[in-house]
Design an enzyme around this catalytic site. Structure first.
Site, mmCIF file in Angstrom:
data_model
loop_
_atom_site.group_PDB
_atom_site.id
_atom_site.type_symbol
_atom_site.label_atom_id
_atom_site.label_comp_id
_atom_site.label_asym_id
_atom_site.label_seq_id
_atom_site.Cartn_x
_atom_site.Cartn_y
_atom_site.Cartn_z
ATOM 1 N N GLY A 29 0.826 -1.209 0.000
ATOM 2 C CA GLY A 29 0.000 0.000 0.000
ATOM 3 C C GLY A 29 0.850 1.244 0.000
ATOM 4 O O GLY A 29 2.044 1.185 -0.295
ATOM 5 N N ASN A 30 0.235 2.389 0.269
ATOM 6 C CA ASN A 30 0.993 3.644 0.348
ATOM 7 C C ASN A 30 0.368 4.562 1.389
ATOM 8 O O ASN A 30 -0.659 4.237 1.975
ATOM 9 C CB ASN A 30 1.081 4.311 -1.038
ATOM 10 C CG ASN A 30 -0.283 4.714 -1.566
ATOM 11 O OD1 ASN A 30 -0.934 5.606 -1.022
ATOM 12 N ND2 ASN A 30 -0.735 4.047 -2.616
ATOM 13 N N ARG A 31 0.991 5.713 1.629
ATOM 14 C CA ARG A 31 0.622 6.570 2.753
ATOM 15 C C ARG A 31 -0.488 7.569 2.463
ATOM 16 O O ARG A 31 -0.719 8.483 3.237
ATOM 17 C CB ARG A 31 1.853 7.328 3.250
ATOM 18 C CG ARG A 31 2.941 6.426 3.773
ATOM 19 C CD ARG A 31 4.096 7.229 4.356
ATOM 20 N NE ARG A 31 5.262 6.391 4.588
ATOM 21 C CZ ARG A 31 5.388 5.566 5.620
ATOM 22 N NH1 ARG A 31 4.444 5.486 6.529
ATOM 23 N NH2 ARG A 31 6.474 4.825 5.746
ATOM 24 N N ALA A 96 -4.065 7.759 -4.944
ATOM 25 C CA ALA A 96 -2.668 7.360 -5.095
ATOM 26 C C ALA A 96 -2.681 5.889 -5.484
ATOM 27 O O ALA A 96 -2.593 4.995 -4.639
ATOM 28 C CB ALA A 96 -1.907 7.578 -3.789
#
Ligand code: C5P
Length: 224
Positions: A29-31, A96
């Site tokens: 995943g990402n932030r 994102a």
């Protein structure tokens, strides 16, 4: 006179990160927190737009008056977007989206073997959702992207605007604790015709309102 610009406009949006499964319990995943996208959705609904928000895995309440559909992976997000593309006036891609997904997610939880000190995951390219929408036969009249960059922000944003076939792009600086997960954001809005506006650091809610006001001004006095 004319009705207010956003009233009745159909806006389809994506927000948040995507999670790409590694196995049944793990993901890449990402932030992204989804805050900027949710703030935009709320501002647009407040202004009278009919907003459908395709949300990645985030822990945010659905803004009032917004239709929200949850998606987890990039492929699921694309499918949800394409299913709702017809009759859309504007697509705004704040998500994102992961560039890569795991080629073959494991069906069982992956186990580490004793003595194993490395492992390799094969990744394959995810579809580019906003570029797909921009090239689609049912392309909305306006397609808007985001560019989150750690370096050469405006240069990269102008490049993406062109390469992805967008009408406008919102550029924001990330890294060093900026933007991702934060309450505040600083941004530029760029139009493919060369117009550019800077929005100094402010709360994401205030930035969302300023962004949609500038879009309204720009789209009102251009023929596109
Ligand atoms: O190429 P990059 O990820 O920096 O571009 C950012 C823009 O493209 C954002 O609007 C993002 O939502 C969109 N994007 C997408 N699908 C991808 C990757 C990015 O829609 N797979």
């Amino acid at each position: 006179g004319d009705p207010p610009f956003w009233v009745g406009k159909r806006v389809l949006m994506t927000a948040g990160p995507t999670f790409e499964a590694v196995d049944p319990v793990r993901f890449i995943g990402n932030r992204s927190s989804g805050k900027m996208g949710f703030a935009l959705a709320e501002a647009l609904a407040q202004a009278g737009a009919q907003v459908t928000l395709i949300a990645g895995p985030v822990s945010l309440p659905t803004p009032p008056g917004v239709e929200r559909i949850d998606a987890e992976s990039a492929e699921q997000m694309l499918e949800a977007v394409l299913a709702r593309l017809s009759d859309t006036d504007m697509f705004i891609s704040t998500a994102a989206v992961a560039d890569w997904r795991v080629a073959k997610p494991a069906e069982q939880k992956l186990k580490k073997q004793s003595g194993q000190d490395s492992m390799t995951l094969e990744l394959v390219r995810n579809p580019d959702i906003v570029a797909t929408v921009a090239q689609h036969p049912e392309r909305p009249r306006w397609v808007v992207g985001f560019a989150a960059e750690t370096d050469n922000l405006l240069e990269h944003a102008r490049e993406k605007l062109q390469q992805k076939g967008l009408d406008m792009i919102v550029a924001n600086q990330v890294g060093d604790g900026r933007a991702f997960g934060q309450a505040d954001n600083e941004a530029w809005l760029l139009h493919r015709d060369g117009r550019e506006t800077h929005f100094p650091l402010r709360r994401k809610e205030a930035l969302a309102e300023a962004l949609i006001q500038t879009m309204e001004n720009w789209l009102n006095d251009s023929k596109d």
